[in-house]
Scaffold this motif. Structure first.
Motif, mmCIF file in Angstrom:
data_model
loop_
_atom_site.group_PDB
_atom_site.id
_atom_site.type_symbol
_atom_site.label_atom_id
_atom_site.label_comp_id
_atom_site.label_asym_id
_atom_site.label_seq_id
_atom_site.Cartn_x
_atom_site.Cartn_y
_atom_site.Cartn_z
ATOM 1 N N ALA A 65 46.419 63.288 45.566
ATOM 2 C CA ALA A 65 46.807 62.134 44.629
ATOM 3 C C ALA A 65 48.202 61.894 44.906
ATOM 4 N N GLN A 66 48.793 62.971 45.570
ATOM 5 C CA GLN A 66 50.357 62.915 46.024
ATOM 6 C C GLN A 66 50.261 61.836 47.106
ATOM 7 N N SER A 67 49.627 61.701 48.022
ATOM 8 C CA SER A 67 49.218 60.618 49.183
ATOM 9 C C SER A 67 48.916 59.505 48.870
ATOM 10 N N VAL A 68 48.172 59.295 47.770
ATOM 11 C CA VAL A 68 47.735 57.901 47.098
ATOM 12 C C VAL A 68 49.008 57.441 46.554
ATOM 13 N N LYS A 69 49.624 58.207 45.674
ATOM 14 C CA LYS A 69 50.846 57.969 44.915
ATOM 15 C C LYS A 69 51.790 57.212 45.843
ATOM 16 N N ALA A 70 51.976 58.005 46.973
ATOM 17 C CA ALA A 70 52.935 57.410 48.171
ATOM 18 C C ALA A 70 52.548 56.211 48.718
ATOM 19 N N GLN A 71 51.391 55.929 48.730
ATOM 20 C CA GLN A 71 50.779 54.594 49.478
ATOM 21 C C GLN A 71 51.138 53.454 48.328
ATOM 22 N N LEU A 72 50.897 53.778 47.086
ATOM 23 C CA LEU A 72 50.888 52.652 45.929
ATOM 24 C C LEU A 72 52.359 52.235 45.736
ATOM 25 N N GLU A 73 53.093 53.285 45.341
ATOM 26 C CA GLU A 73 54.633 53.007 45.074
ATOM 27 C C GLU A 73 55.412 52.675 46.046
ATOM 28 N N GLY A 74 54.858 52.403 47.613
ATOM 29 C CA GLY A 74 55.731 52.130 48.388
ATOM 30 C C GLY A 74 55.584 50.404 48.818
ATOM 31 N N LYS A 75 54.675 49.615 47.879
ATOM 32 C CA LYS A 75 54.482 48.294 48.259
ATOM 33 C C LYS A 75 54.322 47.630 46.866
ATOM 34 N N THR A 76 54.616 46.361 47.039
ATOM 35 C CA THR A 76 54.474 45.267 45.669
ATOM 36 C C THR A 76 53.094 44.592 46.158
ATOM 37 N N ILE A 77 52.333 45.011 45.005
ATOM 38 C CA ILE A 77 50.956 44.275 44.941
ATOM 39 C C ILE A 77 51.171 42.624 44.328
ATOM 40 N N LYS A 78 50.241 41.772 45.223
ATOM 41 C CA LYS A 78 50.352 40.649 44.730
ATOM 42 C C LYS A 78 49.305 39.998 44.032
ATOM 43 N N LEU A 79 49.142 39.420 42.823
ATOM 44 C CA LEU A 79 48.140 38.917 42.209
ATOM 45 C C LEU A 79 47.987 37.677 42.046
ATOM 46 N N VAL A 80 47.131 36.745 42.182
ATOM 47 C CA VAL A 80 47.092 35.495 41.891
ATOM 48 C C VAL A 80 46.264 35.207 40.785
ATOM 49 N N ALA A 81 46.821 34.456 39.911
ATOM 50 C CA ALA A 81 46.341 34.055 38.656
ATOM 51 C C ALA A 81 46.495 32.613 38.089
ATOM 52 N N HIS A 82 45.700 31.912 37.267
ATOM 53 C CA HIS A 82 46.030 30.692 36.912
ATOM 54 C C HIS A 82 46.800 30.696 35.961
ATOM 55 N N ALA A 83 47.994 29.751 35.969
ATOM 56 C CA ALA A 83 48.818 29.526 34.962
ATOM 57 C C ALA A 83 49.063 28.113 34.917
ATOM 58 N N GLY A 84 49.840 28.071 33.486
ATOM 59 C CA GLY A 84 50.461 26.576 33.116
ATOM 60 C C GLY A 84 51.674 26.551 33.917
ATOM 61 N N ALA A 85 52.269 25.189 33.541
ATOM 62 C CA ALA A 85 53.398 24.721 34.036
ATOM 63 C C ALA A 85 54.658 25.672 33.672
ATOM 64 N N SER A 86 54.669 26.235 32.529
ATOM 65 C CA SER A 86 55.533 26.844 31.852
ATOM 66 C C SER A 86 55.481 28.387 32.452
ATOM 67 N N GLY A 87 54.492 28.843 33.163
ATOM 68 C CA GLY A 87 54.535 30.039 33.635
ATOM 69 C C GLY A 87 53.483 31.216 33.007
ATOM 70 N N ARG A 88 52.840 30.546 31.789
ATOM 71 C CA ARG A 88 52.071 31.363 30.907
ATOM 72 C C ARG A 88 50.558 31.252 31.449
ATOM 73 N N LEU A 89 50.031 32.429 31.720
ATOM 74 C CA LEU A 89 48.667 32.849 31.970
ATOM 75 C C LEU A 89 47.515 32.048 31.048
ATOM 76 N N PHE A 90 46.321 31.652 31.727
ATOM 77 C CA PHE A 90 45.337 31.330 30.904
ATOM 78 C C PHE A 90 44.380 32.456 30.904
ATOM 79 N N GLY A 91 44.742 33.131 29.753
ATOM 80 C CA GLY A 91 43.992 34.477 29.466
ATOM 81 C C GLY A 91 45.145 35.360 29.994
ATOM 82 N N ALA A 92 44.739 36.714 30.258
ATOM 83 C CA ALA A 92 45.483 37.812 30.702
ATOM 84 C C ALA A 92 44.891 38.533 31.992
ATOM 85 N N VAL A 93 45.832 39.393 32.441
ATOM 86 C CA VAL A 93 45.455 40.297 33.512
ATOM 87 C C VAL A 93 44.839 41.349 33.169
ATOM 88 N N THR A 94 43.509 41.758 33.576
ATOM 89 C CA THR A 94 43.059 42.889 33.402
ATOM 90 C C THR A 94 43.003 44.187 34.163
#
Length: 148
Positions: A65-94
């Motif tokens: 668990a500690q090694s997985v925690k080190a892997q996760l906290e070391g980086k930023t995860i990028k998620l692409v989602a459909h959004a409108g012009a104002s930056g509001r998503l169509f739906g929500a991130v699950t």
């Protein structure tokens, strides 16, 4: 009333646990939402099956668990989602979307049920997500939601 939990219930127990709760809580909340089933003598086989499935999904040791925690906290995860012009998503991130994004970003396989969103993610930008890896270890994941 004795129940066998089929899913994790915060503050009560994990799948496969046999818990004693008030009758109304069991009849009106836990059983209709399929969070638990009534305990019977023959239910022990069901308890064993649930515990076996849970142990295969869980991270077994604190060191893992500690090694997985080190892997996760070391980086930023990028998620692409459909959004409108104002930056509001169509739906929500699950939580399933977050788990897929972690794997796509080169991270470890995560159980979506262990991912906790503090509040629904409905806008692009940076969000912090918590992952319960072990009863004693929780990781904070930096999630960058971008319009796609």
């Amino acid at each position: 009333m004795k129940l066998i939990l089929t899913q994790e219930v915060t503050g009560l127990g994990a799948p496969g646990d046999v818990v004693d709760v008030k009758d109304g809580y069991a009849r009106n909340f836990l059983i209709p939402r399929s969070l638990g089933t009534p305990w019977t003598k023959g239910g022990q086989k069901q308890v064993d099956a649930i515990r076996k499935a849970r142990s295969s999904r869980e991270i077994a040791t604190l060191e893992q668990a500690q090694s997985v925690k080190a892997q996760l906290e070391g980086k930023t995860i990028k998620l692409v989602a459909h959004a409108g012009a104002s930056g509001r998503l169509f739906g929500a991130v699950t939580t399933g979307d977050v788990a897929e994004a972690v794997v796509a970003g080169g991270g470890p396989q995560l159980d979506r049920r262990k991912i906790e969103l503090g509040q629904p993610i409905k806008a692009v930008g940076r969000h912090d997500v918590s992952v319960r890896l072990h009863p004693e270890v929780a990781a904070k994941v930096a999630l960058e939601v971008v319009a796609g």
